[in-house]
Design a protein around this motif. Structure first.
Motif, mmCIF file in Angstrom:
data_model
loop_
_atom_site.group_PDB
_atom_site.id
_atom_site.type_symbol
_atom_site.label_atom_id
_atom_site.label_comp_id
_atom_site.label_asym_id
_atom_site.label_seq_id
_atom_site.Cartn_x
_atom_site.Cartn_y
_atom_site.Cartn_z
ATOM 1 N N LEU A 1 0.811 -1.217 0.000
ATOM 2 C CA LEU A 1 0.000 0.000 0.000
ATOM 3 C C LEU A 1 0.847 1.271 0.000
ATOM 4 O O LEU A 1 0.388 2.311 -0.457
ATOM 5 C CB LEU A 1 -0.990 -0.026 1.161
ATOM 6 N N GLU A 2 2.084 1.199 0.468
ATOM 7 C CA GLU A 2 2.994 2.344 0.333
ATOM 8 C C GLU A 2 3.337 2.563 -1.140
ATOM 9 O O GLU A 2 3.453 3.688 -1.600
ATOM 10 C CB GLU A 2 4.283 2.113 1.118
ATOM 11 N N GLN B 1 -1.135 2.968 -3.340
ATOM 12 C CA GLN B 1 -2.117 3.291 -2.300
ATOM 13 C C GLN B 1 -3.531 2.806 -2.589
ATOM 14 O O GLN B 1 -4.245 2.421 -1.693
ATOM 15 C CB GLN B 1 -2.138 4.795 -2.049
ATOM 16 N N CYS C 1 -8.605 1.562 6.735
ATOM 17 C CA CYS C 1 -8.459 0.875 5.438
ATOM 18 C C CYS C 1 -9.814 0.725 4.754
ATOM 19 O O CYS C 1 -9.926 0.895 3.540
ATOM 20 C CB CYS C 1 -7.820 -0.494 5.623
#
Length: 113
Positions: A42-43, A46, A71
């Motif tokens: 997710l970094e 995204q 989330c």
């Protein structure tokens, strides 16, 4: 996935291999490792819907409900009609894994229907 990570650590699409590894760790019930990989995926990407949904299930199983709610809010921005039933129906996995996934989504606050 592990071989891909070792061969191409700078590949701009490496998050796909990381996602595969994250999913494998999740279904092998290695939740802490899966969660670390989810953060990495997710970094790098995204808005990765699948990574967000698996992360919600991971966090639900880990009892990290506030993180799961964040989330879920991100996922609902992408797909406001997302439900645990829809997500579980899309993945071709063993029945016991479908139950584990659905339970994690439920614990993570995902609407069931």
């Amino acid at each position: 996935a592990e071989i891909a990570l070792s061969l191409s650590p700078r590949d701009p699409h490496i998050f796909l291999a990381e996602h595969a590894l994250m999913t494998a760790r999740f279904f092998n019930r290695q939740l802490e490792e899966a969660e670390m990989l989810a953060e990495t995926v997710l970094e790098r990407h995204q808005g990765h819907r699948s990574a967000l949904s698996v992360q919600i299930a991971i966090l639900g199983h880990l009892g990290r409900y506030d993180d799961a709610a964040r989330c879920l809010a991100m996922l609902q921005e992408i797909d406001p009609s997302v439900t645990a039933e829809k997500l579980a129906a899309r993945v071709p996995i063993r029945p016991e894994d479908k139950i584990f996934y659905g339970e994690g989504l439920r614990l993570g606050g995902m609407p069931m229907r």
